[in-house]
Design a protein around this motif. Structure first.
Motif, PDB file in Angstrom:
ATOM      1  N   PHE A  78      43.855  59.945  51.432  1.00 39.86           N
ATOM      2  CA  PHE A  78      43.039  58.873  51.511  1.00 39.86           C
ATOM      3  C   PHE A  78      42.764  57.973  50.091  1.00 39.86           C
ATOM      4  CE2 PHE A  78      39.172  56.445  51.673  1.00 39.86           C
ATOM      5  CZ  PHE A  78      39.397  55.561  52.484  1.00 39.86           C
ATOM      6  N   CYS A  79      42.135  58.841  49.141  1.00 40.61           N
ATOM      7  CA  CYS A  79      41.756  58.157  47.969  1.00 40.61           C
ATOM      8  C   CYS A  79      43.057  57.466  47.039  1.00 40.61           C
ATOM      9  CB  CYS A  79      41.052  59.083  47.219  1.00 40.61           C
ATOM     10  SG  CYS A  79      39.247  59.364  47.858  1.00 40.61           S
ATOM     11  N   ASP A  80      44.008  58.484  47.284  1.00 39.65           N
ATOM     12  CA  ASP A  80      45.213  58.003  46.384  1.00 39.65           C
ATOM     13  C   ASP A  80      45.964  56.782  47.308  1.00 39.65           C
ATOM     14  OD1 ASP A  80      45.052  60.035  44.944  1.00 39.65           O
ATOM     15  OD2 ASP A  80      46.646  61.235  45.789  1.00 39.65           O
ATOM     16  N   ILE A 110      45.790  52.564  45.673  1.00 32.89           N
ATOM     17  CA  ILE A 110      46.912  51.772  45.629  1.00 32.89           C
ATOM     18  C   ILE A 110      46.806  50.226  46.442  1.00 32.89           C
ATOM     19  CG2 ILE A 110      49.451  51.274  46.489  1.00 32.89           C
ATOM     20  CD1 ILE A 110      49.689  54.414  46.261  1.00 32.89           C
ATOM     21  N   GLY A 111      46.265  50.468  47.600  1.00 32.64           N
ATOM     22  CA  GLY A 111      45.801  49.182  48.158  1.00 32.64           C
ATOM     23  C   GLY A 111      44.838  48.383  47.375  1.00 32.64           C
ATOM     24  N   LEU A 137      45.213  44.531  46.380  1.00 33.78           N
ATOM     25  CA  LEU A 137      44.280  43.329  46.313  1.00 33.78           C
ATOM     26  C   LEU A 137      43.709  42.808  45.232  1.00 33.78           C
ATOM     27  CD1 LEU A 137      42.581  42.221  48.727  1.00 33.78           C
ATOM     28  CD2 LEU A 137      40.849  44.326  48.545  1.00 33.78           C
ATOM     29  N   ALA A 138      43.791  43.616  44.331  1.00 31.42           N
ATOM     30  CA  ALA A 138      42.827  43.174  42.949  1.00 31.42           C
ATOM     31  C   ALA A 138      44.036  42.053  42.362  1.00 31.42           C
ATOM     32  CB  ALA A 138      42.500  44.144  42.126  1.00 31.42           C
ATOM     33  N   LYS A 193      33.769  50.225  40.629  1.00 32.31           N
ATOM     34  CA  LYS A 193      33.746  51.046  41.424  1.00 32.31           C
ATOM     35  C   LYS A 193      34.733  51.596  41.858  1.00 32.31           C
ATOM     36  CE  LYS A 193      29.183  50.579  42.088  1.00 32.31           C
ATOM     37  NZ  LYS A 193      28.345  51.267  41.388  1.00 32.31           N
ATOM     38  N   LYS A 194      35.483  52.762  41.227  1.00 37.66           N
ATOM     39  CA  LYS A 194      36.597  53.279  41.528  1.00 37.66           C
ATOM     40  C   LYS A 194      36.808  53.968  42.785  1.00 37.66           C
ATOM     41  CE  LYS A 194      38.698  51.769  37.525  1.00 37.66           C
ATOM     42  NZ  LYS A 194      39.300  50.749  37.712  1.00 37.66           N
TER      43      LYS A 194
END
Length: 108
Positions: free
Chosen positions: A53-55, A59-60, A64-65, A29-30
């Motif tokens: 927001f999406c950009d 990055i966040g 996190l991953a 889920k991108k």
């Protein structure tokens, strides 16, 4: 055990597995999937805000991953280390109990 130290290895394994499962779900889920053409928003400023927001969110999520994968790896390493230490202690105790120096005088 009332005193001392204990580790729930199954809990560590489940935590590592849970993190990996979550990371796998995040990979499918991108954030960019919620991005849409600017005209779909009906307002240029709103469309630009969504793109921004999406950009930044992407990055966040990437950070996190990366951090989540590191935590999962470390939890698995902890389990392996605890298991190796326990095996070593068990073999050492068996070696003492099966000593070739004769029968245990306290056993009779």
């Amino acid at each position: 055990m009332t005193d001392g130290f204990s580790v729930d290895l199954d809990a560590l394994r489940k935590a590592a597995s849970g993190i990996s499962t979550t990371l796998n779900a995040m990979a499918t889920k991108k954030v960019s999937d919620i991005d849409a053409p600017k005209d779909a928003f009906g307002h240029d400023a709103l469309a630009s805000a969504v793109v921004d927001f999406c950009d930044r969110w992407n990055i966040g999520v990437s950070h996190l991953a990366t951090d989540g994968a590191e935590v999962s790896d470390r939890l698995n390493h902890c389990v392996q280390s605890y298991e190796a230490a326990e095996k070593h202690i068990q073999l050492s105790a068996e070696g003492i109990l099966q000593s070739s120096s004769g029968t245990d005088p306290g056993a009779s």
